[in-house]
Design a protein around this motif. Structure first.
Motif, short mmCIF file in Angstrom:
data_model
loop_
_atom_site.label_atom_id
_atom_site.label_comp_id
_atom_site.label_asym_id
_atom_site.label_seq_id
_atom_site.Cartn_x
_atom_site.Cartn_y
_atom_site.Cartn_z
N ALA A 1 43.85 38.91 37.60
CA ALA A 1 44.38 39.07 38.95
C ALA A 1 44.57 37.71 39.61
O ALA A 1 43.73 36.82 39.49
CB ALA A 1 43.42 39.92 39.79
N THR A 2 45.69 37.52 40.28
CA THR A 2 45.94 36.32 41.07
C THR A 2 46.15 36.73 42.52
O THR A 2 46.54 37.87 42.82
CB THR A 2 47.17 35.56 40.56
OG1 THR A 2 48.27 36.48 40.45
CG2 THR A 2 46.91 34.95 39.20
N LEU A 3 45.90 35.79 43.43
CA LEU A 3 45.98 36.09 44.86
C LEU A 3 47.09 35.28 45.51
O LEU A 3 47.40 34.17 45.08
CB LEU A 3 44.65 35.78 45.55
CG LEU A 3 43.40 36.47 45.02
CD1 LEU A 3 42.19 36.10 45.87
CD2 LEU A 3 43.58 37.98 44.98
N SER A 4 47.67 35.86 46.54
CA SER A 4 48.68 35.16 47.33
C SER A 4 48.47 35.50 48.79
O SER A 4 47.81 36.49 49.12
CB SER A 4 50.09 35.56 46.88
OG SER A 4 51.07 34.82 47.57
N GLY A 5 49.05 34.68 49.64
CA GLY A 5 48.87 34.89 51.07
C GLY A 5 49.99 35.71 51.68
O GLY A 5 51.16 35.54 51.32
#
Length: 683
Positions: free
Chosen positions: A485-489
């Motif tokens: 999983a990767t996160l973004s704003g």
């Protein structure tokens, strides 16, 4: 690669002649965007950390080579002998391959007569592939000869691309807009057609059944990827045990572009890359800044001093203004930065890319400035790379499931709901249906170069990427999910009104970008196998047109307008199967209840996936706001669709001029803004 003195390029020769510009294709008056300043090629901010700056002298007077549509300068004429020699080499190779393409070679070396059963298209396809490989091998040979003048010609300075003639208004996105409004207006004109008015109510129900069936397919896909994310947490990656008989060395190049984003946000993204295993041994990073970035010199020095010792190579580039064919945005910035980074890595005598005796596979990864890479992202990418058969690696792109969860609990309901839906749609549609990549994705350098990097004339680098690279290999490119999983704003603003404005502007930009990509795909339609083109067109139109644009408004309008039109035209409000309007109303209410069940599953999937978020990140929204946001999901997705409809009308009326990149604000993702107004609403 040694550290450049004061982080600057090699000095430009004082006696260098002024660069004159000629065009490789048609006369200038046939092209758009003809304003081009040759002085941009002399700016010292173009390349940072160039290992050949001290040996090549004036890099900016070297002929731009390696792009089909580049601008050629008269200062390269002294290198003409090298290019004449190259032309002769290619001529001999072409003649030899033309004689032998598609025919087996006998043991004695003789070439038999051509096989009449082979098609001419197949022979020319093999000829093209062989000539491309021959050209690559030629450049690799001459680039390893020390002191050879041809080595200088390999050091190319990208100078833009000549834009093709294009009509600013008559574009294929008009067809997209026509299909959208034809469908959404069907509830008005279908009841007026004498031959089909009796099926009007059934038609509305069938459309709802199809839409909800596709939603259920997306839920199944999303749960499938959620299971993979959770299972991968306990998976042990051991790259040393991978079967690698050819001794291939896998390296990584990560590109991050920035403009006016806050430096702490950029550092958080780079820190997530630096925390990856063996970052110093195999990860290189290029930071692509725009030339107009505020305080760019200070940011350059700060970033270079902190991250140069952490990565294998750390490169900073400044994307110059006024490059021919470029439009402002990440596409053009990353196109420039990645070209310069690959050139620097190839030129570095200590870097093994394209060096004799070294077999290196460079995997290129792009990310946003507000991204947080998942733990073990690059190890998981490398492990999955070895699982793909060698013949398919040149047509594979890797995508990590992306969650818009940075400070999401501080967002208004419409921002949070949009973030949850986008993460769900990525796992439900974009990855399993091979529609397009999004924000963070990886691919081999060979495929990246075959597709001529990213298109500098389009603003949506991720939506256009899969089409562009599929065209390069003339086959379907496949998206493989990395179980990390990767996160973004999400979008952010100073107050509630600012949040609303940024949210709507972001949706408008996505929609206009999708319309432009549809135009690009339509003009390239027949360059892919027909089955691939038709399949992709159907998925693209369904996702960006029907699901994201008209599904929700149609679900509101049709149940009321269709019976009203039947009444207005003097026809009974009943169908072949539906006996009365009351039964029709109950069926529509049942679909509404099913829709909220689907929204509940979207929220549930996002909550479960939090266990796989990097660095233990969590969405801190409490239970009561969760219920409120769940109830507001239908109004949110309806507002989303209305913004998209307006955006499609805007691109239809204003044409190409509206297709530009307008970056969303990211300031509030890292620190609160001091203001008399409330910082961010909690609902």
């Amino acid at each position: 690669m040694g550290e450049p003195e004061e982080l600057a390029c090699g000095k430009i020769a004082k006696n260098s002649k002024r660069l004159s510009i000629t065009f490789a294709e048609s006369p200038p008056e046939q092209h758009r965007q003809m304003s081009f300043d040759p002085e941009i090629l002399r700016k010292s901010s173009i390349i940072i950390d160039d290992p050949l700056a001290t040996t090549t002298g004036d890099l900016h007077n070297i002929r731009p080579f390696g792009d089909k549509k580049t601008i050629r300068g008269s200062a390269a004429r002294d290198k003409r002998g090298t290019f004449k020699k190259l032309s002769n080499q290619f001529g001999k190779t072409f003649k030899r391959l033309k004689e032998s393409a598609g025919n087996p070679v006998a043991p004695d070396g003789a070439v038999p007569a051509p096989d009449p059963r082979r098609s001419r298209a197949a022979s020319w396809k093999e000829l093209r592939q062989a000539s491309v490989e021959s050209g690559k091998n030629f450049w690799r040979r001459i680039s390893t000869k020390p002191g050879d003048a041809s080595r200088l010609s390999r050091v190319s300075q990208y100078a833009g691309r000549v834009s093709k003639p294009a009509n600013a208004y008559i574009r294929w996105n008009l067809l997209f807009t026509f299909l959208i409004f034809l469908f959404i207006s069907s509830c008005i004109w279908v009841p007026c057609i004498p031959a089909v008015y009796r099926f009007s109510l059934e038609l509305v129900i069938v459309i709802h059944i199809v839409l909800h069936s596709l939603w259920l397919i997306a839920i199944f896909n999303a749960f499938r990827y959620t299971w993979k994310l959770l299972r991968f947490r306990s998976h042990v990656i051991n790259l040393a045990k991978i079967d690698n008989p050819d001794g291939i060395i896998v390296k990584h190049l990560v590109g991050i572009c920035m403009y006016k984003e806050p430096i702490p946000l950029i550092k958080e993204t780079i820190d997530s890359i630096a925390s990856q295993p063996n970052a110093k041994e195999k990860i290189s990073v290029v930071i692509g800044m725009e030339e107009g970035t505020p305080d760019k010199e200070k940011a350059k020095v700060d970033l270079y001093a902190k991250y140069k010792p952490i990565f294998e190579r750390f490169i900073i580039t400044f994307h110059p203004k006024g490059l021919q064919g470029d439009i402002p945005g990440k596409c053009s910035n990353f196109n420039y930065a990645s070209r310069m980074a690959v050139k620097a890595l190839r030129s570095d005598p200590e870097y093994p890319l394209d060096k004799p005796g070294k077999k290196v596979e460079l995997l290129v990864t792009t990310g946003d400035c507000d991204s947080v890479f998942g733990e073990r992202y690059f190890d998981a990418l490398e492990e999955d790379y070895w699982k793909v058969p060698e013949k398919n690696r040149r047509s594979t792109v890797w995508q990590s499931p992306l969650f818009y969860a940075i400070n999401l609990h501080k967002s208004p309901f419409f921002v949070r709901v949009t973030g949850l839906l986008r993460a769900f749609f990525m796992m439900g549609y974009l990855i399993p249906w091979n529609i397009n990549t999004m924000s963070i994705f990886s691919l081999p350098l060979d495929l990246f170069e075959e597709g001529e990097y990213t298109h500098p004339g389009y603003q949506m680098d991720d939506i256009i990427a899969l089409i562009r690279w599929s065209l390069a290999v003339r086959r379907k490119c496949v998206i493989r999910a990395i179980p990390v999983a990767t996160l973004s704003g999400p979008t952010s603003g100073k107050n509630y009104w600012d949040e609303w404005y940024e949210w709507a502007r972001q949706i408008r930009r996505w929609t206009i970008g999708a319309a432009e990509v549809f135009h690009y795909f339509a003009i390239k339609f027949f360059r892919l196998p027909v089955s691939v083109s038709i399949s992709f067109a159907a998925k693209f139109v369904f996702y960006y047109g029907f699901l994201l644009c008209i599904a929700s408004p149609y679900g509101i309008i049709a149940p009321f307008v269709t019976p009203a039109m039947l009444t207005a035209t003097g026809k009974p409000v009943e169908g072949v199967v539906i006996p009365s309007q009351n039964v029709f109303t109950y069926v529509m209410l049942g679909f509404l209840g099913l829709m909220y069940l689907e929204f509940f599953l979207v929220f549930l999937i996002n909550r479960i996936c939090e266990r796989a978020f990097p660095n233990g990140a969590r969405d801190k929204t409490n239970f009561f706001f969760d219920i409120f946001h769940w109830l507001m999901t239908w109004p949110t997705i309806t507002m989303y669709c209305m913004v998209e409809l307006v955006a499609f009308l805007e691109v239809t009326v204003r044409g190409k001029s509206v297709c530009s990149h307008s970056a969303s604000k990211k300031d509030n993702l890292v620190a609160p803004v001091v203001s008399k107004l409330p910082d961010r609403m909690e609902v």
